[in-house]
Design an enzyme around this catalytic site. Structure first.
Site, mmCIF file in Angstrom:
data_model
loop_
_atom_site.group_PDB
_atom_site.id
_atom_site.type_symbol
_atom_site.label_atom_id
_atom_site.label_comp_id
_atom_site.label_asym_id
_atom_site.label_seq_id
_atom_site.Cartn_x
_atom_site.Cartn_y
_atom_site.Cartn_z
ATOM 1 N N CYS A 1 -14.389 -9.756 -27.254
ATOM 2 C CA CYS A 1 -13.170 -9.302 -27.578
ATOM 3 C C CYS A 1 -12.159 -10.031 -26.430
ATOM 4 O O CYS A 1 -10.980 -9.463 -26.354
ATOM 5 C CB CYS A 1 -12.862 -7.838 -27.482
ATOM 6 S SG CYS A 1 -13.426 -6.984 -25.772
ATOM 7 N N PHE B 1 -25.272 -4.000 -24.915
ATOM 8 C CA PHE B 1 -24.212 -3.270 -24.998
ATOM 9 C C PHE B 1 -24.105 -2.888 -26.514
ATOM 10 O O PHE B 1 -23.279 -3.209 -27.446
ATOM 11 C CB PHE B 1 -22.867 -4.139 -24.727
ATOM 12 C CG PHE B 1 -23.199 -4.775 -23.303
ATOM 13 C CD1 PHE B 1 -22.822 -4.021 -21.991
ATOM 14 C CD2 PHE B 1 -23.773 -5.993 -22.967
ATOM 15 C CE1 PHE B 1 -22.807 -4.643 -20.682
ATOM 16 C CE2 PHE B 1 -23.729 -6.619 -22.244
ATOM 17 C CZ PHE B 1 -23.174 -6.023 -20.833
ATOM 18 N N CYS C 1 4.216 2.281 -39.471
ATOM 19 C CA CYS C 1 3.084 1.336 -38.842
ATOM 20 C C CYS C 1 2.478 0.506 -39.887
ATOM 21 O O CYS C 1 2.008 1.150 -40.750
ATOM 22 C CB CYS C 1 2.418 2.227 -38.013
ATOM 23 S SG CYS C 1 1.254 1.087 -37.201
#
Length: 404
Positions: free
Chosen positions: A362, A270, A140
């Site tokens: 995001c 948040f 990876c």
């Protein structure tokens, strides 16, 4: 110019990437696996100057990466284009869009993987693209080397514990004091507890938790996983959100600090563990609010120990957004909502008199929707910083400043 020459020669050329990474030709065709600059001659794709050799043997199957076949220019243009395109679709124009920030290879310190037992053999990795099948990762190039090694160390123990035809979620997070591991769909049985108690003590893990039926239990505790924000150590509760890379987090925090500079009071909505609240608290008085009770409690304890000016509030901002009246007197608001965006909270902000909003997102699509609401409420979108924290992925993040 390239597109015009190709048209005159009876060819077509790939001019951009679509949101899911497919190449889009000048005549509107979508071609999986093509990148801008590739020429299309009949049914053949002729590689162009921006094609790159994928670095991973799993590319093309593994859903963790979609864009390894494009060079740095392709990656940067894709990240910026996703943000600008979403804003254009919402009828919003930014005064300035910065050059994208791209996190480097092998920098992901947090990853949500899947483990699958099939025919007595464990597959551990990410899902195949558009599939529930798990790609068994032998390498990876996005995970940090230590995180990839930790995943390999987990293989024998998961192979012994998971029943046949069973799937578990495996979330790995690097932390000071040792890694944090959360395994979902695994019960805290005596066998599980014993297996982890016997795990090789040299493996650098601080805690292993299992989640089953909505309940999380710690089955191994060798230390306390800790993250540091703005010079303040915060103890991590199990299953707590963290930015995927330290590099991407630093870019987002720098943007939030720049955008709110000079604001004496800041509301961080948040807030999570305090990714923004604690760096902000070095210069400002901060209200930090979130629905995640354990994260808010950890932030409160850390801020108290460090004598930072942070007041916490455990509150579901989707159901009970901070009102314009409650936000009166704040010089800036920082928002970092999940992928769904912050529709209700943004509507309340649009009715407020807060001078500056720093929005970390995001999801360019929900950000653009919320940006349109703020602009209708009298804000100007003065700056956007696109961030490709998930390298080679179609997942794009950003930080933006709105000024009233």
């Amino acid at each position: 110019m390239i597109a015009e020459r190709a048209r005159q020669s009876g060819e077509t050329v790939v001019v951009r990437l679509a949101a899911r990474g497919d190449g889009v030709t000048a005549d509107g065709r979508y071609l999986p696996g093509a990148v801008p600059g590739d020429r299309i001659v009949g049914e053949d794709v002729m590689p162009g100057p921006h094609r790159a050799a994928p670095v991973c043997e799993h590319f093309g199957r593994c859903g963790g990466c979609q864009l390894q076949h494009g060079d740095e220019e392709v990656l940067a243009n894709f990240v910026k284009g996703r943000v600008v395109g979403a804003l254009q679709s919402a009828g919003v124009e930014a005064e300035m869009v910065a050059d994208p920030h791209l996190s480097p290879p092998r920098s992901r310190r947090r990853a949500a993987m899947r483990a699958e037992m099939r025919d007595g053999t464990l597959a551990l990795g990410f899902n195949e693209e558009s599939s529930r099948a798990v790609v068994d990762l032998q390498e990876c190039h996005v995970l940090t080397p230590d995180l990839f090694t930790l995943a390999q160390e987990l293989r024998p123990i998961l192979s012994a514990l998971m029943p046949k035809r069973w799937i578990c979620g495996v979330t790995l997070t690097e932390a000071t004091g040792g890694a944090d591991i959360l395994i979902s769909n695994l019960s805290p049985s005596r066998e599980v507890v014993h297996a982890f108690a016997e795990w090789e003590p040299t493996i650098p893990v601080a805690r292993v938790s299992v989640e089953d039926g909505g309940r999380t239990d710690i089955v191994l505790q060798r230390g306390k996983p800790v993250q540091t924000f703005g010079g303040v150590d915060v103890a991590m509760p199990p299953a707590t959100f963290l930015q995927a890379t330290a590099d991407g987090e630093a870019a987002l925090v720098a943007a939030a600090l720049d955008f709110t500079s000079g604001a004496g009071r800041v509301a961080d909505l948040f807030c999570g563990l305090g990714t923004f609240a604690l760096p902000l608290s070095a210069e400002a008085e901060v209200l930090a609010a979130d629905a995640a009770g354990p994260a808010v409690a950890a932030l409160e304890a850390a801020a108290r120990r460090a004598k930072r000016r942070v007041r916490t509030l455990h509150r579901d901002l989707f159901r009970r957004p901070m009102t314009a009246k409650e936000l009166a007197g704040y010089g800036a608001v920082v928002l970092d909502p999940p992928r769904a965006g912050a529709k209700a909270q943004v509507e309340a902000l649009a009715a407020s008199k807060v001078p500056v909003v720093a929005y970390v997102s995001c999801n360019p699509s929900t950000f653009a929707r919320d940006a349109a609401t703020l602009v209708r409420g009298g804000y100007a979108l003065t700056e956007v910083r696109p961030i490709g924290q998930f390298r080679w992925s179609t997942h794009v993040e950003l930080a933006a400043r709105f000024v009233r």
